[in-house]
Write a protein that holds these residues in place. Structure first.
Motif, short mmCIF file in Angstrom:
data_model
loop_
_atom_site.label_atom_id
_atom_site.label_comp_id
_atom_site.label_asym_id
_atom_site.label_seq_id
_atom_site.Cartn_x
_atom_site.Cartn_y
_atom_site.Cartn_z
N LYS A 166 0.84 -1.21 0.00
CA LYS A 166 0.00 0.00 0.00
C LYS A 166 0.87 1.25 0.00
CE LYS A 166 -3.92 -0.09 0.46
NZ LYS A 166 -5.01 -0.16 -0.54
N PRO A 167 0.32 2.37 -0.50
CA PRO A 167 1.04 3.65 -0.43
C PRO A 167 1.31 4.07 1.02
CG PRO A 167 -0.77 3.77 -2.00
CD PRO A 167 -0.94 2.49 -1.25
N LYS A 168 2.23 5.01 1.18
CA LYS A 168 2.70 5.36 2.52
C LYS A 168 1.61 5.95 3.41
CE LYS A 168 4.23 10.16 2.07
NZ LYS A 168 5.30 11.11 2.37
N VAL A 169 0.61 6.61 2.81
CA VAL A 169 -0.43 7.24 3.63
C VAL A 169 -1.27 6.23 4.39
CG1 VAL A 169 -0.62 9.32 2.23
CG2 VAL A 169 -1.99 7.33 1.63
N PHE A 170 -1.16 4.95 4.01
CA PHE A 170 -1.96 3.92 4.67
C PHE A 170 -1.15 3.05 5.62
CE2 PHE A 170 -4.07 4.69 0.50
CZ PHE A 170 -5.20 5.31 1.01
N ALA A 171 0.15 3.35 5.77
CA ALA A 171 0.99 2.54 6.66
C ALA A 171 0.47 2.57 8.10
CB ALA A 171 2.43 3.04 6.60
N PHE A 172 0.07 3.76 8.54
CA PHE A 172 -0.47 3.89 9.91
C PHE A 172 -1.65 2.96 10.11
CE2 PHE A 172 -3.60 5.68 12.79
CZ PHE A 172 -2.87 5.94 13.93
N TRP A 173 -2.54 2.90 9.13
CA TRP A 173 -3.77 2.11 9.26
C TRP A 173 -3.49 0.61 9.18
CZ3 TRP A 173 -7.30 4.81 11.42
CH2 TRP A 173 -7.37 6.19 11.18
N ILE A 174 -2.47 0.24 8.44
CA ILE A 174 -2.06 -1.16 8.44
C ILE A 174 -1.59 -1.55 9.84
CG2 ILE A 174 -0.23 -2.72 7.62
CD1 ILE A 174 -0.42 -1.27 4.90
N GLY A 175 -0.84 -0.65 10.47
CA GLY A 175 -0.40 -0.89 11.84
C GLY A 175 -1.57 -1.02 12.80
N ILE A 176 -2.62 -0.23 12.58
CA ILE A 176 -3.82 -0.33 13.41
C ILE A 176 -4.45 -1.71 13.25
CG2 ILE A 176 -6.21 0.48 13.66
CD1 ILE A 176 -4.23 2.32 14.99
N GLY A 177 -4.43 -2.24 12.03
CA GLY A 177 -4.93 -3.60 11.80
C GLY A 177 -4.18 -4.62 12.63
N PHE A 178 -2.86 -4.48 12.70
CA PHE A 178 -2.05 -5.36 13.55
C PHE A 178 -2.44 -5.20 15.01
CE2 PHE A 178 0.32 -6.13 9.82
CZ PHE A 178 1.20 -7.17 10.05
N SER A 179 -2.69 -3.95 15.42
CA SER A 179 -3.08 -3.68 16.81
C SER A 179 -4.43 -4.32 17.14
CB SER A 179 -3.17 -2.17 17.05
OG SER A 179 -1.92 -1.54 16.87
N VAL A 180 -5.35 -4.29 16.18
CA VAL A 180 -6.69 -4.88 16.40
C VAL A 180 -6.57 -6.35 16.79
CG1 VAL A 180 -8.83 -5.58 15.25
CG2 VAL A 180 -7.96 -3.26 14.94
N VAL A 181 -5.75 -7.09 16.05
CA VAL A 181 -5.57 -8.52 16.36
C VAL A 181 -4.86 -8.69 17.70
CG1 VAL A 181 -4.56 -10.69 15.58
CG2 VAL A 181 -5.51 -9.09 13.91
N ASP A 182 -3.82 -7.90 17.92
CA ASP A 182 -3.06 -7.96 19.16
C ASP A 182 -3.96 -7.73 20.37
OD1 ASP A 182 -0.69 -8.31 20.53
OD2 ASP A 182 -0.06 -6.23 20.36
#
Length: 220
Positions: A84-100
């Protein structure tokens, strides 16, 4: 729903999907010592043998568990931000946090105990995963992907391995002593997590996006 909002949701979903994949492989690899002990001593002896292993080699065991968690999750996170483009990196991290946080919630529901450490875990997850996702994306865009992948793996391994080491240490030392180490650990972890989030945000805004593996760049 706007196209950007859809992309945000897709990015969160991508993070969730790849975090599940990371945890699945991680769980298998972290179970290798237990499988070995079952094969050698039988299932009945496993609880006593695994505790004996942890007590005999507390630091090695903690490094083993922490390194696997750090390597799997950060490698899968790098794959996600690559897509994904860089503007969505934060939201990808949020996805990891959701599972965590979901895994943490299940653990809390099972043991039926909620402490300040649960809240600290949530804060760390919501800071660390988005922060490292942005750092990984920056590393890729700045042609330093191996450096930043190594940094995120080491930091992640320290956080997860440190938690395992504290659990083992609680068996070996007095409560007053373990409380001292717990306070030091969480102070360091909170500092790391918040710093990673801030630095990730600063870094990613210093670079221009490049095409990902599909030749796509940000349109927003």
């Amino acid at each position: 729903m706007s196209s950007q909002r859809k992309e945000v949701l897709y990015s969160i979903g991508l993070g969730i999907l790849l975090m599940i994949g990371a945890i699945s492989i991680q769980s298998v690899l972290q179970s290798i010592p237990a499988v070995y002990l079952i094969v050698k001593y039988g299932l009945k002896e496993l609880p006593a043998k695994i505790v004996a292993l942890e007590v005999k080699y507390p630091l090695i065991y903690a490094i083993y568990i922490g390194t696997i968690a750090g390597a799997m999750q950060e490698l899968f996170k790098y794959l996600a931000v690559e897509l994904k483009p860089k503007v969505f990196a934060f939201w990808i991290g949020i996805g990891f946090s959701v599972v965590d946080i979901s895994v943490l919630s299940i653990d809390v529901a099972i043991i039926k105990v909620f402490t300040i450490f649960v809240l600290l875990n949530v804060i760390v997850s919501l800071s660390f995963h988005p922060g490292t996702a942005m750092m990984l994306k920056y590393g890729r865009l700045a042609n330093s992907k191996y450096l930043f992948l190594s940094i995120t793996i080491i930091l992640h391994s320290f956080i997860d391995g440190g938690l395992v080491f504290l659990d083992i240490l609680s068996i070996l030392v007095k409560p007053a002593v373990i409380n001292y180490y717990i306070n030091i650990y969480w102070s360091i972890v909170m500092l790391i997590s918040v710093s990673v989030l801030i630095l990730g945000w600063i870094f990613i805004n210093r670079v221009q996006d490049k095409p990902n593996i599909y030749g796509q760049t940000s349109q927003f």
